[in-house]
Design a protein around this motif. Structure first.
Motif, PDB file in Angstrom:
ATOM      1  N   PRO A   1      50.904  13.273 -16.002  1.00  0.00           N
ATOM      2  CA  PRO A   1      50.425  13.807 -17.281  1.00  0.00           C
ATOM      3  C   PRO A   1      48.908  13.944 -17.272  1.00  0.00           C
ATOM      4  CG  PRO A   1      50.841  11.463 -17.481  1.00  0.00           C
ATOM      5  CD  PRO A   1      51.281  11.852 -16.089  1.00  0.00           C
ATOM      6  N   THR A   2      48.359  14.469 -18.349  1.00  0.00           N
ATOM      7  CA  THR A   2      46.911  14.440 -18.522  1.00  0.00           C
ATOM      8  C   THR A   2      46.452  12.989 -18.582  1.00  0.00           C
ATOM      9  OG1 THR A   2      47.088  14.427 -20.924  1.00  0.00           O
ATOM     10  CG2 THR A   2      46.977  16.597 -19.828  1.00  0.00           C
ATOM     11  N   LEU A   3      45.149  12.770 -18.431  1.00  0.00           N
ATOM     12  CA  LEU A   3      44.641  11.400 -18.506  1.00  0.00           C
ATOM     13  C   LEU A   3      44.936  10.788 -19.867  1.00  0.00           C
ATOM     14  CD1 LEU A   3      43.163   8.975 -17.441  1.00  0.00           C
ATOM     15  CD2 LEU A   3      40.988  10.138 -17.915  1.00  0.00           C
ATOM     16  N   SER A   4      44.711  11.550 -20.930  1.00  0.00           N
ATOM     17  CA  SER A   4      45.003  11.000 -22.258  1.00  0.00           C
ATOM     18  C   SER A   4      46.497  10.712 -22.397  1.00  0.00           C
ATOM     19  CB  SER A   4      44.530  11.958 -23.357  1.00  0.00           C
ATOM     20  OG  SER A   4      45.171  13.216 -23.248  1.00  0.00           O
ATOM     21  N   GLY A   5      47.327  11.584 -21.838  1.00  0.00           N
ATOM     22  CA  GLY A   5      48.763  11.340 -21.880  1.00  0.00           C
ATOM     23  C   GLY A   5      49.156  10.087 -21.120  1.00  0.00           C
ATOM     24  N   ALA A   6      48.524   9.869 -19.968  1.00  0.00           N
ATOM     25  CA  ALA A   6      48.805   8.663 -19.184  1.00  0.00           C
ATOM     26  C   ALA A   6      48.382   7.414 -19.946  1.00  0.00           C
ATOM     27  CB  ALA A   6      48.085   8.743 -17.842  1.00  0.00           C
ATOM     28  N   LEU A   7      47.258   7.493 -20.646  1.00  0.00           N
ATOM     29  CA  LEU A   7      46.789   6.343 -21.421  1.00  0.00           C
ATOM     30  C   LEU A   7      47.690   6.081 -22.620  1.00  0.00           C
ATOM     31  CD1 LEU A   7      42.951   7.029 -21.236  1.00  0.00           C
ATOM     32  CD2 LEU A   7      44.246   5.282 -19.994  1.00  0.00           C
ATOM     33  N   GLU A   8      48.228   7.136 -23.206  1.00  0.00           N
ATOM     34  CA  GLU A   8      49.195   6.944 -24.292  1.00  0.00           C
ATOM     35  C   GLU A   8      50.434   6.215 -23.779  1.00  0.00           C
ATOM     36  OE1 GLU A   8      50.100  10.122 -27.119  1.00  0.00           O
ATOM     37  OE2 GLU A   8      48.418  11.249 -26.256  1.00  0.00           O
ATOM     38  N   MET A   9      50.844   6.525 -22.563  1.00  0.00           N
ATOM     39  CA  MET A   9      52.013   5.858 -21.986  1.00  0.00           C
ATOM     40  C   MET A   9      51.754   4.371 -21.763  1.00  0.00           C
ATOM     41  SD  MET A   9      53.111   8.832 -19.266  1.00  0.00           S
ATOM     42  CE  MET A   9      54.452   7.900 -18.537  1.00  0.00           C
ATOM     43  N   LEU A  10      50.474   3.990 -21.707  1.00  0.00           N
ATOM     44  CA  LEU A  10      50.112   2.584 -21.534  1.00  0.00           C
ATOM     45  C   LEU A  10      49.853   1.881 -22.864  1.00  0.00           C
ATOM     46  CD1 LEU A  10      47.754   2.889 -18.432  1.00  0.00           C
ATOM     47  CD2 LEU A  10      50.098   2.016 -18.487  1.00  0.00           C
ATOM     48  N   GLY A  11      50.072   2.586 -23.974  1.00  0.00           N
ATOM     49  CA  GLY A  11      50.012   1.916 -25.269  1.00  0.00           C
ATOM     50  C   GLY A  11      48.947   2.390 -26.230  1.00  0.00           C
ATOM     51  N   MET A  12      48.088   3.320 -25.821  1.00  0.00           N
ATOM     52  CA  MET A  12      47.086   3.842 -26.747  1.00  0.00           C
ATOM     53  C   MET A  12      47.714   4.878 -27.671  1.00  0.00           C
ATOM     54  SD  MET A  12      43.603   4.429 -24.525  1.00  0.00           S
ATOM     55  CE  MET A  12      42.551   3.056 -24.061  1.00  0.00           C
ATOM     56  N   ASP A  13      47.172   4.984 -28.887  1.00  0.00           N
ATOM     57  CA  ASP A  13      47.613   6.088 -29.730  1.00  0.00           C
ATOM     58  C   ASP A  13      46.851   7.347 -29.328  1.00  0.00           C
ATOM     59  OD1 ASP A  13      45.084   6.112 -31.022  1.00  0.00           O
ATOM     60  OD2 ASP A  13      45.784   4.784 -32.612  1.00  0.00           O
ATOM     61  N   ASP A  14      47.212   8.461 -29.928  1.00  0.00           N
ATOM     62  CA  ASP A  14      46.660   9.750 -29.511  1.00  0.00           C
ATOM     63  C   ASP A  14      45.143   9.799 -29.637  1.00  0.00           C
ATOM     64  OD1 ASP A  14      47.008  12.705 -28.872  1.00  0.00           O
ATOM     65  OD2 ASP A  14      45.996  12.810 -30.813  1.00  0.00           O
ATOM     66  N   ALA A  15      44.604   9.316 -30.751  1.00  0.00           N
ATOM     67  CA  ALA A  15      43.161   9.395 -30.987  1.00  0.00           C
ATOM     68  C   ALA A  15      42.397   8.522 -29.998  1.00  0.00           C
ATOM     69  CB  ALA A  15      42.842   8.985 -32.420  1.00  0.00           C
ATOM     70  N   GLU A  16      42.874   7.289 -29.802  1.00  0.00           N
ATOM     71  CA  GLU A  16      42.180   6.388 -28.878  1.00  0.00           C
ATOM     72  C   GLU A  16      42.277   6.912 -27.449  1.00  0.00           C
ATOM     73  OE1 GLU A  16      41.933   1.636 -27.706  1.00  0.00           O
ATOM     74  OE2 GLU A  16      43.833   2.470 -28.425  1.00  0.00           O
ATOM     75  N   ALA A  17      43.440   7.426 -27.075  1.00  0.00           N
ATOM     76  CA  ALA A  17      43.620   7.947 -25.724  1.00  0.00           C
ATOM     77  C   ALA A  17      42.698   9.134 -25.466  1.00  0.00           C
ATOM     78  CB  ALA A  17      45.074   8.350 -25.507  1.00  0.00           C
ATOM     79  N   SER A  18      42.543  10.000 -26.446  1.00  0.00           N
ATOM     80  CA  SER A  18      41.652  11.158 -26.288  1.00  0.00           C
ATOM     81  C   SER A  18      40.203  10.713 -26.152  1.00  0.00           C
ATOM     82  CB  SER A  18      41.803  12.101 -27.485  1.00  0.00           C
ATOM     83  OG  SER A  18      43.104  12.649 -27.528  1.00  0.00           O
ATOM     84  N   GLU A  19      39.806   9.735 -26.971  1.00  0.00           N
ATOM     85  CA  GLU A  19      38.437   9.211 -26.890  1.00  0.00           C
ATOM     86  C   GLU A  19      38.191   8.556 -25.530  1.00  0.00           C
ATOM     87  OE1 GLU A  19      35.581   5.800 -28.997  1.00  0.00           O
ATOM     88  OE2 GLU A  19      37.552   6.281 -29.852  1.00  0.00           O
TER      89      GLU A  19
END
Length: 217
Positions: free
Chosen positions: A177-195
């Motif tokens: 996935p995108t980096l933000s998508g990968a971070l969401e898979m690790l428990g971040m919400d969309d806003a935090e993952a994008s930041e």
């Protein structure tokens, strides 16, 4: 900054694996990974990201520490890096700011040329474990620059190469996935993952030449 083609980056990663597999390293190495842009199949890439899992040197030649300190002006040889390696490669010995031998800097000196667009991560923990630890630390500090991109591929582990991983890298068969998508898979919400993804990308784009980071988990 000079970009690398995907093939150049993969070839360089294989060179690093070959060196680790066939030469004495300053510390024992268990795994070699690549992660980030090269794992995604991007072409070209601005930097090659390499992760090395090392063992902490427990017993080597502590009795030779003072000898090497006198010769090279660096403490800890025979304790934190191998004395035999330092004997064979004195030009690759590197110290931290306190004058002690720094395994991650020694590895970088041995494996990389100074002007290469390569980042080397060195840690005693496996890639996946360190991804988790760095994520926890970054969230606690609300400082995302040092997050470890979780999209990684293991090329060498416990003395075994993964020819299949190399093939998939070359043929861009790995689906991430995108980096933000990968971070969401690790428990971040969309806003935090994008930041967080933006912070990692911005930090990475500011780097030049060889960079190295060492962790102990």
């Amino acid at each position: 900054m000079t970009d690398l083609s995907r093939d150049e980056a993969i070839d360089r990663a294989i060179d690093i694996v070959d060196t680790v597999a066939t030469e004495t390293m300053p510390v024992p190495v268990r795994e070699v990974w690549v992660y980030g842009d090269v794992a995604l199949g991007l072409n070209p890439i601005s930097r090659l990201d390499v992760y090395v899992t090392k063992d902490i040197l427990m017993r080597d030649a502590a009795e030779r520490e003072s000898e090497f300190e006198s010769r090279l002006g660096v403490e800890g040889i025979g304790k934190t890096v191998r004395a035999a390696w330092a004997e064979d490669h004195p030009g690759f010995v590197r110290a931290n700011s306190s004058g002690h031998a720094a395994p991650e800097r020694c590895l970088a000196a041995h494996l990389l040329d100074e002007d290469e667009p390569i980042h080397l991560e060195v840690c005693n923990a496996s890639f996946d474990d360190n991804v988790t630890q760095r994520l926890k630390g970054a969230r606690a500090r609300e400082n995302y620059e040092q997050l470890l991109d979780p999209r990684g591929v293991c090329l060498w582990a416990e003395g075994q190469r993964s020819e299949e991983a190399v093939r998939k890298l070359r043929e861009s068969e790995l689906a991430f996935p995108t980096l933000s998508g990968a971070l969401e898979m690790l428990g971040m919400d969309d806003a935090e993952a994008s930041e967080a993804a933006a912070a990692v990308t911005d930090y990475r784009e500011r780097q030049d030449g060889v960079t190295v980071r060492g962790d102990v988990v």
